[in-house]
Design a protein around this motif. Structure first.
Motif, PDB file in Angstrom:
ATOM      1  N   VAL A  22       0.843  -1.193   0.000  1.00 17.51           N
ATOM      2  CA  VAL A  22       0.000   0.000   0.000  1.00 17.51           C
ATOM      3  C   VAL A  22       0.884   1.250   0.000  1.00 17.51           C
ATOM      4  O   VAL A  22       1.924   1.286   0.648  1.00 17.51           O
ATOM      5  N   SER A  23       0.473   2.293  -0.724  1.00 17.78           N
ATOM      6  CA  SER A  23       1.175   3.577  -0.722  1.00 17.78           C
ATOM      7  C   SER A  23       0.581   4.464   0.368  1.00 17.78           C
ATOM      8  O   SER A  23      -0.614   4.760   0.339  1.00 17.78           O
ATOM      9  N   GLY A  85      -2.600  -0.107  -4.884  1.00 19.40           N
ATOM     10  CA  GLY A  85      -2.373  -0.081  -6.319  1.00 19.40           C
ATOM     11  C   GLY A  85      -2.735  -1.399  -6.985  1.00 19.40           C
ATOM     12  O   GLY A  85      -2.964  -1.467  -8.184  1.00 19.40           O
ATOM     13  N   GLY A  86      -2.795  -2.443  -6.238  1.00 21.91           N
ATOM     14  CA  GLY A  86      -3.111  -3.785  -6.744  1.00 21.91           C
ATOM     15  C   GLY A  86      -3.710  -4.571  -5.608  1.00 21.91           C
ATOM     16  O   GLY A  86      -4.483  -4.055  -4.816  1.00 21.91           O
ATOM     17  N   ALA A  87      -3.317  -5.813  -5.500  1.00 23.96           N
ATOM     18  CA  ALA A  87      -3.820  -6.666  -4.423  1.00 23.96           C
ATOM     19  C   ALA A  87      -3.124  -6.306  -3.110  1.00 23.96           C
ATOM     20  O   ALA A  87      -1.929  -6.033  -3.088  1.00 23.96           O
ATOM     21  N   VAL A  88      -3.879  -6.283  -2.025  1.00 21.66           N
ATOM     22  CA  VAL A  88      -3.304  -6.062  -0.703  1.00 21.66           C
ATOM     23  C   VAL A  88      -2.620  -7.350  -0.267  1.00 21.66           C
ATOM     24  O   VAL A  88      -3.209  -8.433  -0.349  1.00 21.66           O
ATOM     25  N   LEU A  89      -1.380  -7.239   0.170  1.00 27.49           N
ATOM     26  CA  LEU A  89      -0.635  -8.407   0.632  1.00 27.49           C
ATOM     27  C   LEU A  89      -0.935  -8.619   2.108  1.00 27.49           C
ATOM     28  O   LEU A  89      -0.795  -7.711   2.909  1.00 27.49           O
ATOM     29  N   LYS A  90      -1.345  -9.826   2.449  1.00 24.77           N
ATOM     30  CA  LYS A  90      -1.680 -10.148   3.833  1.00 24.77           C
ATOM     31  C   LYS A  90      -0.887 -11.356   4.281  1.00 24.77           C
ATOM     32  O   LYS A  90      -0.627 -12.260   3.493  1.00 24.77           O
ATOM     33  N   LYS A  91      -0.539 -11.379   5.553  1.00 20.99           N
ATOM     34  CA  LYS A  91       0.168 -12.541   6.095  1.00 20.99           C
ATOM     35  C   LYS A  91      -0.690 -13.789   5.992  1.00 20.99           C
ATOM     36  O   LYS A  91      -0.174 -14.882   5.818  1.00 20.99           O
ATOM     37  N   ALA A  92      -1.987 -13.624   6.082  1.00 20.14           N
ATOM     38  CA  ALA A  92      -2.891 -14.772   6.048  1.00 20.14           C
ATOM     39  C   ALA A  92      -2.832 -15.511   4.711  1.00 20.14           C
ATOM     40  O   ALA A  92      -3.174 -16.680   4.632  1.00 20.14           O
TER      41      ALA A  92
END
Length: 105
Positions: A22-23, A85-92
């Motif tokens: 995320v920005s 900007g794209g997919a949110v990266l999650k630890k899950a």
């Protein structure tokens, strides 16, 4: 040094949001300054938030508000919001065998 403390706290908060892809755009602060006379408290808060704003500005992120209080020791934290900007990266969503590499942007 309250200035350095603020810069480090902001950097930690930004690294969390960068890790999600995320920005950053805006941050809210929760600041605790050591108890003391009004001038000492004001000076500590000013330097702590100046350090934080310096780091946030480098990331094009605005300190848009927050709260402060007096306490036993200095503390500073942020809630940072931003644009995806794209997919949110999650630890899950991590899978066994994948690697997560964090760097400073």
């Amino acid at each position: 040094d309250p200035f350095v403390f603020g810069a480090i706290a902001a950097n930690h908060a930004l690294s969390d949001i960068y890790a999600m892809g995320v920005s950053p755009r805006a941050a809210l602060a929760v600041a605790v300054v050591p108890r003391g006379n009004a001038d000492k408290v004001r000076d500590c808060l000013l330097h702590m938030l100046s350090g934080a704003c310096s780091t946030l500005a480098e990331a094009d992120c605005e300190l848009s508000g927050g709260h402060s209080a007096q306490g036993d020791e200095m503390a500073l934290g942020f809630a940072v919001t931003g644009m995806v900007g794209g997919a949110v990266l999650k630890k899950a969503n991590l899978m066994v065998g994948q690697k997560l590499i964090l760097t400073k942007a």
